[in-house]
Design a protein around this motif. Structure first.
Motif, PDB file in Angstrom:
ATOM      1  N   VAL A 118       0.867  -1.189   0.070  1.00 21.84           N
ATOM      2  CA  VAL A 118      -0.038  -0.058  -0.011  1.00 21.84           C
ATOM      3  C   VAL A 118       0.904   1.255   0.111  1.00 21.84           C
ATOM      4  CG1 VAL A 118      -1.684   1.287   1.315  1.00 21.84           C
ATOM      5  CG2 VAL A 118      -1.694  -1.122   1.494  1.00 21.84           C
ATOM      6  N   ALA A 119       0.761   1.934  -1.104  1.00 19.97           N
ATOM      7  CA  ALA A 119       1.615   3.229  -1.208  1.00 19.97           C
ATOM      8  C   ALA A 119       0.879   4.557  -0.715  1.00 19.97           C
ATOM      9  CB  ALA A 119       2.270   3.225  -2.678  1.00 19.97           C
ATOM     10  N   ILE A 120       1.431   5.166   0.063  1.00 21.60           N
ATOM     11  CA  ILE A 120       1.131   6.717   0.549  1.00 21.60           C
ATOM     12  C   ILE A 120       1.672   7.654  -0.451  1.00 21.60           C
ATOM     13  CG2 ILE A 120       0.713   8.200   2.532  1.00 21.60           C
ATOM     14  CD1 ILE A 120       0.669   5.967   4.192  1.00 21.60           C
ATOM     15  N   MET A 121       1.110   8.682  -0.985  1.00 21.20           N
ATOM     16  CA  MET A 121       1.636   9.594  -1.627  1.00 21.20           C
ATOM     17  C   MET A 121       0.997  10.940  -1.577  1.00 21.20           C
ATOM     18  SD  MET A 121       0.409   8.922  -5.715  1.00 21.20           S
ATOM     19  CE  MET A 121       0.740  10.496  -6.356  1.00 21.20           C
ATOM     20  N   GLY A 122       1.411  12.023  -1.672  1.00 22.22           N
ATOM     21  CA  GLY A 122       1.012  13.221  -1.531  1.00 22.22           C
ATOM     22  C   GLY A 122       1.205  14.050  -0.121  1.00 22.22           C
ATOM     23  N   LEU A 123       2.425  13.279   0.616  1.00 25.40           N
ATOM     24  CA  LEU A 123       2.774  13.882   2.036  1.00 25.40           C
ATOM     25  C   LEU A 123       3.227  15.413   1.985  1.00 25.40           C
ATOM     26  CD1 LEU A 123       4.263  10.710   3.523  1.00 25.40           C
ATOM     27  CD2 LEU A 123       2.147  11.637   4.134  1.00 25.40           C
ATOM     28  N   ALA A 124       3.755  15.732   0.763  1.00 23.01           N
ATOM     29  CA  ALA A 124       4.415  16.946   0.719  1.00 23.01           C
ATOM     30  C   ALA A 124       3.220  18.072   0.882  1.00 23.01           C
ATOM     31  CB  ALA A 124       4.978  17.381  -0.530  1.00 23.01           C
ATOM     32  N   THR A 125       1.876  17.882   0.482  1.00 19.94           N
ATOM     33  CA  THR A 125       0.896  18.847   0.596  1.00 19.94           C
ATOM     34  C   THR A 125       0.530  18.930   2.025  1.00 19.94           C
ATOM     35  OG1 THR A 125      -0.860  17.163   0.066  1.00 19.94           O
ATOM     36  CG2 THR A 125      -0.078  18.149  -1.707  1.00 19.94           C
ATOM     37  N   LEU A 126       0.896  18.069   2.807  1.00 15.73           N
ATOM     38  CA  LEU A 126       0.455  18.318   4.105  1.00 15.73           C
ATOM     39  C   LEU A 126       1.669  18.784   5.233  1.00 15.73           C
ATOM     40  CD1 LEU A 126      -1.454  14.723   4.337  1.00 15.73           C
ATOM     41  CD2 LEU A 126      -2.475  17.244   4.264  1.00 15.73           C
ATOM     42  N   PHE A 127       2.784  19.256   4.349  1.00 14.65           N
ATOM     43  CA  PHE A 127       3.808  19.687   5.290  1.00 14.65           C
ATOM     44  C   PHE A 127       3.254  20.965   6.203  1.00 14.65           C
ATOM     45  CE2 PHE A 127       7.316  22.731   5.519  1.00 14.65           C
ATOM     46  CZ  PHE A 127       8.073  22.005   6.306  1.00 14.65           C
ATOM     47  N   ASP A 128       3.845  20.903   7.165  1.00 14.52           N
ATOM     48  CA  ASP A 128       3.239  21.751   8.220  1.00 14.52           C
ATOM     49  C   ASP A 128       2.065  21.824   9.079  1.00 14.52           C
ATOM     50  OD1 ASP A 128       4.921  23.819   9.686  1.00 14.52           O
ATOM     51  OD2 ASP A 128       4.122  25.634   8.486  1.00 14.52           O
ATOM     52  N   PHE A 129       1.370  20.738   8.660  1.00 14.58           N
ATOM     53  CA  PHE A 129       0.153  20.688   9.048  1.00 14.58           C
ATOM     54  C   PHE A 129       0.108  19.498   9.946  1.00 14.58           C
ATOM     55  CE2 PHE A 129      -0.959  23.196   5.324  1.00 14.58           C
ATOM     56  CZ  PHE A 129      -1.477  24.393   5.891  1.00 14.58           C
ATOM     57  N   MET A 130       0.690  18.493   9.613  1.00 16.78           N
ATOM     58  CA  MET A 130       0.777  17.240  10.323  1.00 16.78           C
ATOM     59  C   MET A 130       2.131  16.559  10.390  1.00 16.78           C
ATOM     60  SD  MET A 130      -1.317  14.421   8.026  1.00 16.78           S
ATOM     61  CE  MET A 130      -0.569  12.919   8.321  1.00 16.78           C
ATOM     62  N   ARG A 131       2.271  15.725  11.616  1.00 22.74           N
ATOM     63  CA  ARG A 131       3.647  14.827  11.456  1.00 22.74           C
ATOM     64  C   ARG A 131       3.514  13.713  10.825  1.00 22.74           C
ATOM     65  NH1 ARG A 131       7.595  17.345  14.056  1.00 22.74           N
ATOM     66  NH2 ARG A 131       7.369  18.930  15.365  1.00 22.74           N
ATOM     67  N   VAL A 132       4.257  13.273   9.991  1.00 20.23           N
ATOM     68  CA  VAL A 132       4.182  11.918   9.442  1.00 20.23           C
ATOM     69  C   VAL A 132       4.394  10.974  10.259  1.00 20.23           C
ATOM     70  CG1 VAL A 132       5.550  10.537   7.609  1.00 20.23           C
ATOM     71  CG2 VAL A 132       5.285  12.854   7.166  1.00 20.23           C
ATOM     72  N   SER A 133       5.293  11.094  11.307  1.00 20.28           N
ATOM     73  CA  SER A 133       5.619  10.195  12.312  1.00 20.28           C
ATOM     74  C   SER A 133       4.583   9.882  13.104  1.00 20.28           C
ATOM     75  CB  SER A 133       6.880  10.548  13.191  1.00 20.28           C
ATOM     76  OG  SER A 133       6.233  11.731  13.940  1.00 20.28           O
ATOM     77  N   SER A 134       3.537  10.577  13.514  1.00 19.53           N
ATOM     78  CA  SER A 134       2.433  10.414  14.205  1.00 19.53           C
ATOM     79  C   SER A 134       1.432   9.708  13.201  1.00 19.53           C
ATOM     80  CB  SER A 134       1.665  11.736  14.550  1.00 19.53           C
ATOM     81  OG  SER A 134       0.622  11.856  15.193  1.00 19.53           O
ATOM     82  N   LEU A 135       1.297  10.024  11.885  1.00 20.23           N
ATOM     83  CA  LEU A 135       0.481   9.348  10.988  1.00 20.23           C
ATOM     84  C   LEU A 135       0.860   7.977  10.940  1.00 20.23           C
ATOM     85  CD1 LEU A 135      -1.818   9.209   8.521  1.00 20.23           C
ATOM     86  CD2 LEU A 135       0.268   9.803   7.158  1.00 20.23           C
ATOM     87  N   ILE A 136       2.037   7.582  10.654  1.00 19.54           N
ATOM     88  CA  ILE A 136       2.495   6.248  10.702  1.00 19.54           C
ATOM     89  C   ILE A 136       2.387   5.382  11.857  1.00 19.54           C
ATOM     90  CG2 ILE A 136       4.396   4.721  10.066  1.00 19.54           C
ATOM     91  CD1 ILE A 136       3.201   6.542   7.735  1.00 19.54           C
ATOM     92  N   GLU A 137       2.621   6.012  13.137  1.00 22.75           N
ATOM     93  CA  GLU A 137       2.289   5.232  14.228  1.00 22.75           C
ATOM     94  C   GLU A 137       0.868   4.969  14.454  1.00 22.75           C
ATOM     95  OE1 GLU A 137       4.194   8.128  17.167  1.00 22.75           O
ATOM     96  OE2 GLU A 137       6.070   7.581  16.777  1.00 22.75           O
ATOM     97  N   ARG A 138       0.117   5.704  13.947  1.00 27.26           N
ATOM     98  CA  ARG A 138      -1.428   5.595  14.155  1.00 27.26           C
ATOM     99  C   ARG A 138      -1.966   4.526  13.001  1.00 27.26           C
ATOM    100  NH1 ARG A 138      -4.550  10.983  14.819  1.00 27.26           N
ATOM    101  NH2 ARG A 138      -6.304   9.736  14.795  1.00 27.26           N
ATOM    102  N   VAL A 139      -1.167   4.196  12.061  1.00 27.58           N
ATOM    103  CA  VAL A 139      -1.621   3.141  11.327  1.00 27.58           C
ATOM    104  C   VAL A 139      -0.949   1.704  10.940  1.00 27.58           C
ATOM    105  CG1 VAL A 139      -2.992   5.041   9.791  1.00 27.58           C
ATOM    106  CG2 VAL A 139      -0.598   4.070   9.068  1.00 27.58           C
ATOM    107  N   GLU A 140       0.260   2.022  11.721  1.00 25.79           N
ATOM    108  CA  GLU A 140       0.891   0.778  11.561  1.00 25.79           C
ATOM    109  C   GLU A 140       0.276  -0.451  11.984  1.00 25.79           C
ATOM    110  OE1 GLU A 140       3.578   0.970  15.601  1.00 25.79           O
ATOM    111  OE2 GLU A 140       4.395   1.976  13.878  1.00 25.79           O
ATOM    112  N   ASP A 141      -0.598  -0.594  12.814  1.00 22.34           N
ATOM    113  CA  ASP A 141      -1.352  -1.887  13.470  1.00 22.34           C
ATOM    114  C   ASP A 141      -2.176  -2.428  12.378  1.00 22.34           C
ATOM    115  OD1 ASP A 141      -3.205   0.605  13.647  1.00 22.34           O
ATOM    116  OD2 ASP A 141      -4.246  -0.696  15.128  1.00 22.34           O
ATOM    117  N   CYS A 142      -2.822  -1.548  11.163  1.00 21.25           N
ATOM    118  CA  CYS A 142      -3.581  -2.294  10.225  1.00 21.25           C
ATOM    119  C   CYS A 142      -2.604  -2.548   8.968  1.00 21.25           C
ATOM    120  CB  CYS A 142      -4.532  -1.173   9.816  1.00 21.25           C
ATOM    121  SG  CYS A 142      -3.894   0.325   8.915  1.00 21.25           S
TER     122      CYS A 142
END
Length: 185
Positions: A118-142
């Motif tokens: 499963v590939a995630i793209m488009g993170l650059a558009t969310l720069f300064d609005f959220m942390r990638v590390s937090s996103l990944i930690e919240r989805v890693e279990d699925c």
């Protein structure tokens, strides 16, 4: 060889390695790291990432977060105020919650299994609005197969820096970079 060609080559080697079924969610995450200036080139080459994945006999699903921010703002009850005073704007956790929901949905689709990427793209558009590390930690279990995060930033000394601007985070994901012959099993 261009940096994107090397990234694709290193990804091809990584996706062909045997996958252990007994890995934690953190170890099922791959970061394809490239310079932020290469974002458009990586997007243009996304079909090649997919083709390499399919050639390795794995499934492929793309989750694009590019439109998340504009859709969220356009539906926000205070959008006029956001546009008139953007410096006062804060997405807080609402935007991150939407990103988590979209990624979780993509990871849990019927056609995604333990042999899928499963590939995630488009993170650059969310720069300064959220942390990638937090996103990944919240989805890693699925994550059932592998989660490929197309990551505009840098990787050095086990630290990832999003868009080369934020303090880095140390994450246990497998880095795939455009460095010559770089691969970590």
């Amino acid at each position: 060889m261009s940096s994107i060609d090397r990234l694709l080559s290193n990804y091809a080697r990584q996706v062909r390695l045997p996958w252990s079924a007994h890995t934690s969610g953190k170890q099922r995450v791959w970061f394809a790291v490239y310079p932020p200036a290469e974002e458009r080139r990586v997007r243009a080459r996304l079909p090649q990432f997919e083709a390499l994945t399919l050639e390795a006999h794995h499934g492929w699903t793309t989750i694009d977060l590019t439109d998340l921010l504009p859709k969220w703002i356009s539906g926000h009850e205070y959008r006029e105020g956001i546009f008139s005073e953007p410096e006062q704007f804060s997405a807080n956790s609402e935007l991150e919650d939407l990103a988590v929901e979209r990624v979780r949905y993509g990871c849990m689709r019927e056609d995604v299994d333990a042999t899928s990427v499963v590939a995630i793209m488009g993170l650059a558009t969310l720069f300064d609005f959220m942390r990638v590390s937090s996103l990944i930690e919240r989805v890693e279990d699925c994550v059932r197969g592998r989660l490929l995060v197309l990551f505009p930033g840098e990787y050095a000394g086990n630290v990832y820096r999003f868009m080369d601007a934020r303090d880095g985070f140390n994450y246990m994901a497998v880095p795939i970079t455009s460095t010559e012959s770089f691969i970590t099993p």
